[in-house]
Each structure stands twice: as C-alpha cells, then as structure tokens.
Design an enzyme around this catalytic site. Structure first.
Site: not given
Ligand code: ZN
Length: 318
Positions: A95, A97, A269
């Site tokens: 992920d 982000d 993450d």
C-alpha cells in the site's frame, strides 16, 4: 482537480448509473465467492464485515441498493469467507499512500493529497514493482489506484501461500529498510538497499538532514551542495565513504544510516503487507472521501488521476 467528499446522492448516482462489473479486475472476479467483503455503509467506518457474494450479480445488487460510502474485499481467499475461516492463500500487497509519504514536494498536510504527491506515490509503486520483477521473479503484478495512492497486488502462486514472517522479509527487501548483511549482499539486496537510500537522499533538504542526531549545520549544507557526488558514491556501493565525509565520523554516519532506513520504511505501510486477512478497497468502487474511483491501472507510466474521476465530478467541472 478538487478532491472533496461525495454526497449520498452522488454515491447513489455513481452506483446506479456508472458502476460496472466489467471494472472488477479478473483476479477478483475469478475468486469472488472466496473473498470476504466489507463495507462502510455511511462513512462511519468499515464495520459491515463478513459478507460473501456467490455471484457478481449479487454484489452488483448490493452496491446499487446500498450505495456504500466505501467497499472492500479481502486479499485472502477462504473456504468460508462469511466466517473468515479456512484460509487458503492471500495476495501479496503493498500500500503506497500519498498522504503518508515521508518525503514529498507538495505542501499537503494531514490526510490531504494532491496530484503532485499522488504522482510521487505512483513513482514509488513503479519502483517497488521493478524490484519484484527483477529480483523476486514475480510477474502477476496488478496496480490499483486507491483514491489516495496505489495498491500493488501480486497474485503469483509462489507468494500467495506466504505466511506473515515471509511477507515481513519481503517488505524489508523491497523498501530497503534494513542494513545489508553478508548473506543478503550475495542475494542482491545490497543493490536494492543502495537504490532506495539514493532515492531517499535525492529528496532530502538541509532541514530534514538536520534531524539526524549529531548532524552539524555545515555538514548538512555540504551534503546538499555535493548531492550528485554523494549520490554517485551511494549508487556505486561506496556508502561507507560517507563515514569520512568532511569529518562526519562513525557515530553520525550510523545515525544517518538509521535515518535513511526509517524513511525508506515509511514509503509503504508494512502492516498492510504482513496482514494476510486485510480487506482492501474494492477496485471499481467509489472512494467517497475524495470522490474518485478506485480502479485497476493498466498503464502506470501514463496514468493520470483524471481517469479516476467519476461522472458526477466531471459534470461538476464543466
Ligand atoms: Zn500533495
């Protein structure tokens, strides 16, 4: 493009007029009934869990009727997804982000994102995928625009059976967040590590460098001024040259290395990758927080976030 929250009416319009089962990626469509689905029905959080859909039509009916604030599906496949039991395997996911990038050139704060940091997240996702292809021989790599960044979703059989500990090692390898050892040097990790450190150092300004414990003003200034020379040394595997760089000394060098490692680890993450029961935003669904479609991205090099704008946003812009 203004990224603002969708109204309940806009959500309804999206799911009634625009949502299409053809926008579900094959890797989800072909395993739909083995996944747990989760929903945030009203914007209060994804508390509606343990859902199973036997057919895509059932999912379509649910989405059109409820027009949820957010829709998610598990990265795991289960024998009994509605009970989260009988774990079979999970995609390997990363992920990236935009709101959480440790270094970005825009001035977004808090949960905000803009085209600039989304673009930077896109570059990071591309780099991670390159390492997966070249070093780990992974080839079923899917990219999903999440609304605030990118998910990399890998469906190679060789990694789908991985347990948490193996996934944790992959995070370290791909992000370059541990100092290479003799063993990992022979595996090619040292090269990945140097590459990640170089990319991190490239973006550091004087102010950030001063956060390194023991870093003197003059030294930080010099490092920035001679950035190209330092980068060349890092990329060539002469990272340890820095120890003698303008009297840096072993202590500050060690602190600098640890600083690099911490920043490297923050580009994704790791908890998401390690969690084999995670639910991820469903490609084809609406990210109501920013009024963007979560979507499969076929060409990462050319992707622009305008492609993810739903009809009600495009109409607003006219
Ligand atoms: Zn930004």
């Amino acid at each position: 493009m203004q990224l603002r929250e969708a109204t309940p009416e806009e959500r309804l319009q999206f799911y009634k007029e625009e949502w299409n089962k053809r926008d579900l990626p094959d890797f989800i469509l072909h395993t739909l009934s083995l996944r747990e689905f989760g929903f945030d029905l009203d914007g209060t959080g994804p508390s509606h869990r343990y859902n199973q859909f036997m057919t895509v039509e059932q999912l379509a009916d649910f989405l059109r009727n409820k027009a949820p604030y957010a829709a998610y599906a598990s990265v795991a496949l289960y024998e009994q997804p509605s009970m989260r039991k009988g774990w079979l395997k999970s995609e390997l996911v990363f992920d990236v982000d935009a709101k959480d990038l440790p270094l970005k050139s825009c001035s977004c704060v808090g949960g905000a994102v803009c085209e600039q940091c989304l673009n930077e997240a896109r570059q990071v996702a591309i780099q991670f995928a390159e390492t997966m292809r070249s070093d780990l021989d992974l080839h079923n790599i899917n990219f999903v625009f999440s609304g605030r960044g990118f998910h990399i979703r890998v469906t190679d059989e060789s990694v789908m059976a991985f347990e948490q500990a193996e996934r944790a090692q992959l995070v370290e390898y791909i992000t370059g967040c541990v100092i290479p050892t003799d063993v990992t040097i022979t595996l090619g990790y040292s090269r990945v590590f140097r590459g990640r450190v170089a990319r991190t150092f490239e973006r550091l300004d004087e102010q950030r460098l001063l956060q390194v414990h023991g870093m003197r003003n003059a030294l930080a200034q010099q490092l920035v001024k001679e950035r190209e020379r330092v980068l060349t040394a890092i990329r060539a595997g002469r990272l340890s040259d820095l120890e003698n760089y303008n009297g840096m000394g072993p202590k500050t060098f060690r602190n600098l290395l640890e600083f690099f490692i911490r920043l490297n680890s923050e580009f994704t993450d790791g908890k998401v990758t390690i969690d084999t029961k995670r639910i991820l935003r469903l490609p084809s669904s609406l990210h109501s927080g920013v009024s963007m479609k979560c979507m499969l991205v076929r060409d990462m090099e050319r992707f622009s976030i305008e492609e993810a704008a739903p009809k009600f946003v495009r109409e607003r812009m006219q």
